[in-house]
Design a protein around this motif. Structure first.
Motif, PDB file in Angstrom:
ATOM      1  N   MET A  59      28.521  -0.473 -25.376  1.00  0.00           N
ATOM      2  CA  MET A  59      28.112  -0.041 -24.042  1.00  0.00           C
ATOM      3  C   MET A  59      29.336   0.056 -23.143  1.00  0.00           C
ATOM      4  N   GLU A  60      29.237   0.962 -22.220  1.00  0.00           N
ATOM      5  CA  GLU A  60      30.321   1.127 -21.271  1.00  0.00           C
ATOM      6  C   GLU A  60      30.264   0.036 -20.211  1.00  0.00           C
ATOM      7  N   GLU A  61      31.453  -0.404 -19.834  1.00  0.00           N
ATOM      8  CA  GLU A  61      31.512  -1.378 -18.750  1.00  0.00           C
ATOM      9  C   GLU A  61      31.414  -0.642 -17.421  1.00  0.00           C
ATOM     10  N   PRO A  62      30.681  -1.196 -16.455  1.00  0.00           N
ATOM     11  CA  PRO A  62      30.596  -0.527 -15.152  1.00  0.00           C
ATOM     12  C   PRO A  62      31.953  -0.584 -14.440  1.00  0.00           C
ATOM     13  N   TRP A  63      32.173   0.390 -13.588  1.00  0.00           N
ATOM     14  CA  TRP A  63      33.428   0.438 -12.824  1.00  0.00           C
ATOM     15  C   TRP A  63      33.536  -0.814 -11.965  1.00  0.00           C
ATOM     16  N   ASN A  64      34.726  -1.307 -11.874  1.00  0.00           N
ATOM     17  CA  ASN A  64      34.989  -2.437 -10.999  1.00  0.00           C
ATOM     18  C   ASN A  64      35.084  -1.895  -9.575  1.00  0.00           C
ATOM     19  N   LEU A  65      34.054  -2.139  -8.784  1.00  0.00           N
ATOM     20  CA  LEU A  65      33.998  -1.543  -7.449  1.00  0.00           C
ATOM     21  C   LEU A  65      35.063  -2.114  -6.516  1.00  0.00           C
ATOM     22  N   GLU A  66      35.505  -3.336  -6.757  1.00  0.00           N
ATOM     23  CA  GLU A  66      36.570  -3.888  -5.913  1.00  0.00           C
ATOM     24  C   GLU A  66      37.856  -3.095  -6.093  1.00  0.00           C
ATOM     25  N   PHE A  67      38.173  -2.764  -7.337  1.00  0.00           N
ATOM     26  CA  PHE A  67      39.398  -2.002  -7.606  1.00  0.00           C
ATOM     27  C   PHE A  67      39.316  -0.604  -7.012  1.00  0.00           C
ATOM     28  N   VAL A  68      38.173   0.060  -7.171  1.00  0.00           N
ATOM     29  CA  VAL A  68      38.002   1.405  -6.626  1.00  0.00           C
ATOM     30  C   VAL A  68      38.070   1.360  -5.108  1.00  0.00           C
ATOM     31  N   SER A  69      37.454   0.357  -4.496  1.00  0.00           N
ATOM     32  CA  SER A  69      37.483   0.215  -3.046  1.00  0.00           C
ATOM     33  C   SER A  69      38.907  -0.045  -2.559  1.00  0.00           C
ATOM     34  N   TYR A  70      39.644  -0.894  -3.278  1.00  0.00           N
ATOM     35  CA  TYR A  70      41.028  -1.195  -2.908  1.00  0.00           C
ATOM     36  C   TYR A  70      41.913   0.044  -3.040  1.00  0.00           C
ATOM     37  N   ALA A  71      41.736   0.804  -4.116  1.00  0.00           N
ATOM     38  CA  ALA A  71      42.531   2.019  -4.321  1.00  0.00           C
ATOM     39  C   ALA A  71      42.224   3.051  -3.230  1.00  0.00           C
ATOM     40  N   ALA A  72      40.948   3.214  -2.892  1.00  0.00           N
ATOM     41  CA  ALA A  72      40.573   4.158  -1.839  1.00  0.00           C
ATOM     42  C   ALA A  72      41.120   3.713  -0.485  1.00  0.00           C
ATOM     43  N   ASP A  73      41.104   2.412  -0.221  1.00  0.00           N
ATOM     44  CA  ASP A  73      41.645   1.887   1.033  1.00  0.00           C
ATOM     45  C   ASP A  73      43.150   2.117   1.127  1.00  0.00           C
ATOM     46  N   CYS A  74      43.862   1.899   0.015  1.00  0.00           N
ATOM     47  CA  CYS A  74      45.320   2.136   0.007  1.00  0.00           C
ATOM     48  C   CYS A  74      45.628   3.608   0.230  1.00  0.00           C
ATOM     49  N   LEU A  75      44.882   4.494  -0.423  1.00  0.00           N
ATOM     50  CA  LEU A  75      45.097   5.929  -0.262  1.00  0.00           C
ATOM     51  C   LEU A  75      44.795   6.370   1.163  1.00  0.00           C
ATOM     52  N   LEU A  76      43.728   5.853   1.741  1.00  0.00           N
ATOM     53  CA  LEU A  76      43.363   6.201   3.109  1.00  0.00           C
ATOM     54  C   LEU A  76      44.416   5.719   4.102  1.00  0.00           C
ATOM     55  N   SER A  77      44.917   4.501   3.911  1.00  0.00           N
ATOM     56  CA  SER A  77      45.946   3.997   4.832  1.00  0.00           C
ATOM     57  C   SER A  77      47.248   4.791   4.690  1.00  0.00           C
ATOM     58  N   PHE A  78      47.603   5.182   3.453  1.00  0.00           N
ATOM     59  CA  PHE A  78      48.798   5.995   3.251  1.00  0.00           C
ATOM     60  C   PHE A  78      48.657   7.345   3.931  1.00  0.00           C
ATOM     61  N   LEU A  79      47.486   7.983   3.764  1.00  0.00           N
ATOM     62  CA  LEU A  79      47.278   9.290   4.384  1.00  0.00           C
ATOM     63  C   LEU A  79      47.251   9.189   5.907  1.00  0.00           C
ATOM     64  N   THR A  80      46.690   8.109   6.445  1.00  0.00           N
ATOM     65  CA  THR A  80      46.673   7.917   7.898  1.00  0.00           C
ATOM     66  C   THR A  80      48.091   7.757   8.441  1.00  0.00           C
ATOM     67  N   GLU A  81      48.896   6.934   7.757  1.00  0.00           N
ATOM     68  CA  GLU A  81      50.283   6.749   8.193  1.00  0.00           C
ATOM     69  C   GLU A  81      51.078   8.043   8.067  1.00  0.00           C
ATOM     70  N   PHE A  82      50.832   8.788   6.997  1.00  0.00           N
ATOM     71  CA  PHE A  82      51.537  10.058   6.813  1.00  0.00           C
ATOM     72  C   PHE A  82      51.145  11.054   7.899  1.00  0.00           C
ATOM     73  N   ALA A  83      49.871  11.097   8.275  1.00  0.00           N
ATOM     74  CA  ALA A  83      49.423  11.999   9.340  1.00  0.00           C
ATOM     75  C   ALA A  83      50.047  11.619  10.674  1.00  0.00           C
ATOM     76  N   GLN A  84      50.182  10.308  10.941  1.00  0.00           N
ATOM     77  CA  GLN A  84      50.830   9.870  12.178  1.00  0.00           C
ATOM     78  C   GLN A  84      52.304  10.268  12.185  1.00  0.00           C
ATOM     79  N   ASP A  85      52.992  10.085  11.053  1.00  0.00           N
ATOM     80  CA  ASP A  85      54.398  10.488  10.965  1.00  0.00           C
ATOM     81  C   ASP A  85      54.548  11.997  11.091  1.00  0.00           C
ATOM     82  N   TRP A  86      53.598  12.736  10.515  1.00  0.00           N
ATOM     83  CA  TRP A  86      53.644  14.192  10.586  1.00  0.00           C
ATOM     84  C   TRP A  86      53.494  14.641  12.038  1.00  0.00           C
ATOM     85  N   ALA A  87      52.588  14.003  12.771  1.00  0.00           N
ATOM     86  CA  ALA A  87      52.381  14.361  14.174  1.00  0.00           C
ATOM     87  C   ALA A  87      53.590  13.979  15.025  1.00  0.00           C
ATOM     88  N   ALA A  88      54.279  12.892  14.667  1.00  0.00           N
ATOM     89  CA  ALA A  88      55.448  12.454  15.425  1.00  0.00           C
ATOM     90  C   ALA A  88      56.717  13.211  15.024  1.00  0.00           C
TER      91      ALA A  88
END
Length: 102
Positions: free
Chosen positions: A1-30
């Motif tokens: 059987m397949e193991e279910p996705w570890n939602l903590e890891f997916v949530s952490y990866a999405a949070d890191c990507l979102l924070s990187f994109l937010t910082e990049f957008a702020q730098d782009w605007a500045a």
């Protein structure tokens, strides 16, 4: 059987990507120096890829014909019509023409 996705890891990866994109957008605007360098490098990469694409369209068949023999024998399948002559290699070794003594 397949193991279910570890939602903590997916949530952490999405949070890191979102924070990187937010910082990049702020730098782009500045118009930060890092963003300016990124824009220059991205532009250079895109111009290079477009140039390679057009050069391949113009010269691709010529380059392809230089590296692949046309016809039935040789590199593209089949065997050459004549066997290669290795007698020059054997005689340069020095012992190919001398009879063996036992």
């Amino acid at each position: 059987m397949e193991e279910p996705w570890n939602l903590e890891f997916v949530s952490y990866a999405a949070d890191c990507l979102l924070s990187f994109l937010t910082e990049f957008a702020q730098d782009w605007a500045a118009n930060d120096m890092r963003v300016s360098i990124f824009k220059i490098l991205l532009g250079w990469l895109l111009i290079s890829l477009v140039s390679i694409h057009f050069a391949w369209k113009v010269y691709g068949t010529t380059v392809n014909d230089m590296y692949y023999r046309q016809g039935t024998g040789g590199q593209n399948g089949g065997t050459p019509e004549a066997a290669p002559n290795f007698s020059g290699w054997e005689s340069s070794a020095g012992d190919g023409s001398k009879p063996r003594r036992e």
